[in-house]
Each structure stands twice: as structure tokens, then as C-alpha cells.
Write a protein that holds these residues in place. Structure first.
Motif, PDB file in Angstrom:
ATOM      1  N   TYR A 110       0.831  -1.029  -0.029  1.00 38.06           N
ATOM      2  CA  TYR A 110       0.009  -0.045  -0.034  1.00 38.06           C
ATOM      3  C   TYR A 110       1.020   1.306   0.148  1.00 38.06           C
ATOM      4  CZ  TYR A 110      -3.400   3.606   1.456  1.00 38.06           C
ATOM      5  OH  TYR A 110      -3.998   4.748   1.390  1.00 38.06           O
ATOM      6  N   ALA A 111       2.037   1.064   0.889  1.00 38.27           N
ATOM      7  CA  ALA A 111       2.846   2.494   0.840  1.00 38.27           C
ATOM      8  C   ALA A 111       3.488   2.602  -0.432  1.00 38.27           C
ATOM      9  CB  ALA A 111       3.939   2.435   2.010  1.00 38.27           C
ATOM     10  N   ALA A 112       3.899   1.388  -1.235  1.00 37.91           N
ATOM     11  CA  ALA A 112       4.561   1.757  -2.465  1.00 37.91           C
ATOM     12  C   ALA A 112       3.645   2.185  -3.606  1.00 37.91           C
ATOM     13  CB  ALA A 112       5.051   0.134  -3.062  1.00 37.91           C
ATOM     14  N   TRP A 113       2.232   1.753  -3.547  1.00 37.42           N
ATOM     15  CA  TRP A 113       1.171   2.519  -4.417  1.00 37.42           C
ATOM     16  C   TRP A 113       1.053   3.822  -4.067  1.00 37.42           C
ATOM     17  CZ3 TRP A 113      -3.838   3.654  -2.964  1.00 37.42           C
ATOM     18  CH2 TRP A 113      -4.931   3.738  -4.260  1.00 37.42           C
ATOM     19  N   VAL A 114       0.759   4.155  -2.594  1.00 38.10           N
ATOM     20  CA  VAL A 114       0.628   5.720  -2.580  1.00 38.10           C
ATOM     21  C   VAL A 114       2.005   6.408  -2.884  1.00 38.10           C
ATOM     22  CG1 VAL A 114       0.552   7.246  -0.492  1.00 38.10           C
ATOM     23  CG2 VAL A 114      -0.934   5.039  -0.613  1.00 38.10           C
ATOM     24  N   THR A 115       2.891   5.984  -2.371  1.00 33.49           N
ATOM     25  CA  THR A 115       4.292   6.773  -2.944  1.00 33.49           C
ATOM     26  C   THR A 115       4.601   7.101  -4.536  1.00 33.49           C
ATOM     27  OG1 THR A 115       5.480   5.810  -0.854  1.00 33.49           O
ATOM     28  CG2 THR A 115       7.036   6.771  -2.552  1.00 33.49           C
ATOM     29  N   SER A 116       4.336   5.783  -5.024  1.00 31.63           N
ATOM     30  CA  SER A 116       4.788   5.914  -6.679  1.00 31.63           C
ATOM     31  C   SER A 116       3.584   6.589  -7.193  1.00 31.63           C
ATOM     32  CB  SER A 116       4.568   4.395  -7.387  1.00 31.63           C
ATOM     33  OG  SER A 116       3.519   3.869  -7.195  1.00 31.63           O
ATOM     34  N   GLY A 117       2.476   6.795  -6.812  1.00 33.87           N
ATOM     35  CA  GLY A 117       1.220   7.301  -7.224  1.00 33.87           C
ATOM     36  C   GLY A 117       1.255   8.991  -7.085  1.00 33.87           C
ATOM     37  N   LEU A 118       1.681   9.178  -5.843  1.00 35.78           N
ATOM     38  CA  LEU A 118       1.987  10.745  -5.427  1.00 35.78           C
ATOM     39  C   LEU A 118       3.199  11.287  -6.306  1.00 35.78           C
ATOM     40  CD1 LEU A 118       1.130  10.808  -1.594  1.00 35.78           C
ATOM     41  CD2 LEU A 118      -0.183  11.809  -3.488  1.00 35.78           C
ATOM     42  N   LEU A 119       4.113  10.548  -6.285  1.00 39.20           N
ATOM     43  CA  LEU A 119       5.516  11.081  -6.934  1.00 39.20           C
ATOM     44  C   LEU A 119       5.507  11.314  -8.347  1.00 39.20           C
ATOM     45  CD1 LEU A 119       8.307   9.387  -4.837  1.00 39.20           C
ATOM     46  CD2 LEU A 119       7.637  11.794  -4.720  1.00 39.20           C
ATOM     47  N   GLU A 120       4.732  10.401  -9.065  1.00 37.31           N
ATOM     48  CA  GLU A 120       4.504  10.489 -10.666  1.00 37.31           C
ATOM     49  C   GLU A 120       3.312  11.645 -10.889  1.00 37.31           C
ATOM     50  OE1 GLU A 120       3.078   7.278 -12.787  1.00 37.31           O
ATOM     51  OE2 GLU A 120       4.739   5.837 -12.054  1.00 37.31           O
ATOM     52  N   PHE A 121       2.538  12.037  -9.948  1.00 38.78           N
ATOM     53  CA  PHE A 121       1.588  13.124  -9.830  1.00 38.78           C
ATOM     54  C   PHE A 121       2.654  14.101  -9.977  1.00 38.78           C
ATOM     55  CE2 PHE A 121      -1.474  16.055  -8.351  1.00 38.78           C
ATOM     56  CZ  PHE A 121      -2.516  16.206  -9.178  1.00 38.78           C
ATOM     57  N   ILE A 122       3.434  14.393  -8.978  1.00 42.42           N
ATOM     58  CA  ILE A 122       4.203  15.568  -8.619  1.00 42.42           C
ATOM     59  C   ILE A 122       5.425  15.874  -9.454  1.00 42.42           C
ATOM     60  CG2 ILE A 122       5.584  16.777  -6.844  1.00 42.42           C
ATOM     61  CD1 ILE A 122       3.632  15.590  -4.666  1.00 42.42           C
TER      62      ILE A 122
END
Length: 167
Positions: A110-122
């Protein structure tokens, strides 16, 4: 007499052991330090042997950091009221460790999903090569840290629980 009673309560609550005592205690800061150091050293050695600079950097950041954070979270959870739930104390050792290992790896995923999603967005992903590593590093670090911390906590609880029964 009253001081002796207070000392025994302190021993039970904070895991302080007297000099020469055979009780095993669970000390959270030691677990967190080892949860960072052990995987970081092993991954660092792997990075040196394979000459993989990404693994060397990941050893000190995503691998060690995720392990330490997971160990801290699981340790706090186990030292809280959750650690006093009857099935956690009375269930077989491997069952408790397995449940927490599964929870740790799930949280890492879950943390990997959130991290990669947020960083790709930013930030576009082509600028951050380590973002692709989190899909392996976070769940694996969560699994290993949860397994080790739960195993050691359970040993300490079982040892303290059985020594109190003998009194």
C-alpha cells in the motif's frame, strides 16, 4: 516495601530488567536500529558485489528506511493495547508472526502504491529512478521487519508470561 512494589510495577510496564535477571525484554529503539541496519548492510553488500549503484542507494534509503519505519509501527502497535489481545498472546507463535508478516507486507505494498502514485503526480517518473524500486523494497522490507519484530516481541512476552506463572 512500597518501593519494592513500585519497582515490580515499573519492571512489568516498561520492560526494565534488573541486573543479573534472565528475563528477555523488548526494547523498541534497539529493534528499530537493527531493522534499519541489518537490511541496509545486506543490500549494501549485494550492491557492492553486483556493482549496482541503485541497490547501494536503495539500501540506505528505501530498504533500510522502510524496514525501520515498519519496525517502529509494528513495535508501537504491539506495545499498545493490541499486544494484550488474548489471541495474540495465546495463539501459536508462527500463526501470530505469519499474521503480522502478511499485514506488514500488505502495508508495504500500500505504501509503495501511495508513494509511486503521489510522486508520479508531482514529478515525472523518468526523473526518479528509485520510484520503480519501491514496488519491491517496501513490501519486502515490511515483511522482514514485521516478521523479526513480532518474533522477538512474542519471545519476550512468552518468556515474561511464563516466568510470572511460576511465581
Amino acid at each position: 516495601m512500597n518501593q519494592m512494589k513500585y519497582s515490580n510495577q515499573t519492571d512489568d510496564v516498561y520492560g526494565i530488567k534488573a541486573a543479573g535477571s534472565k528475563k528477555k525484554t523488548f526494547v523498541l529503539w534497539r529493534e528499530v536500529v537493527m531493522a534499519y541496519a541489518a537490511p541496509a548492510i545486506m543490500a549494501g553488500i549485494g550492491g557492492l558485489v553486483t556493482a549496482d549503484r541503485g541497490l547501494l542507494i536503495g539500501a540506505l534509503t528505501t530498504i533500510g528506511g522502510a524496514s525501520a519505519l515498519m519496525a517502529l509501527m509494528i513495535g508501537i502497535l504491539l506495545r499498545s493495547r493490541v499486544g494484550l489481545i488474548r489471541w495474540i498472546i495465546c495463539a501459536p507463535h508462527l500463526v501470530v508472526v505469519g499474521v503480522f508478516a502478511l499485514a506488514g507486507s500488505s502495508f508495504g505494498l500500500y505504501a509503495a502504491w501511495v508513494t509511486s502514485g503521489l510522486l508520479e503526480f508531482i514529478i515525472p517518473s523518468n526523473h526518479l529512478a528509485w520510484v520503480s524500486r519501491v514496488w519491491i523494497d517496501f513490501p519486502l522490507s515490511g515483511f522482514i521487519a514485521s516478521t523479526i519484530v513480532t518474533w522477538r516481541w512474542r519471545l519476550a512476552v512468552t518468556t515474561n508470561f511464563s516466568s510470572k506463572r511460576r511465581r
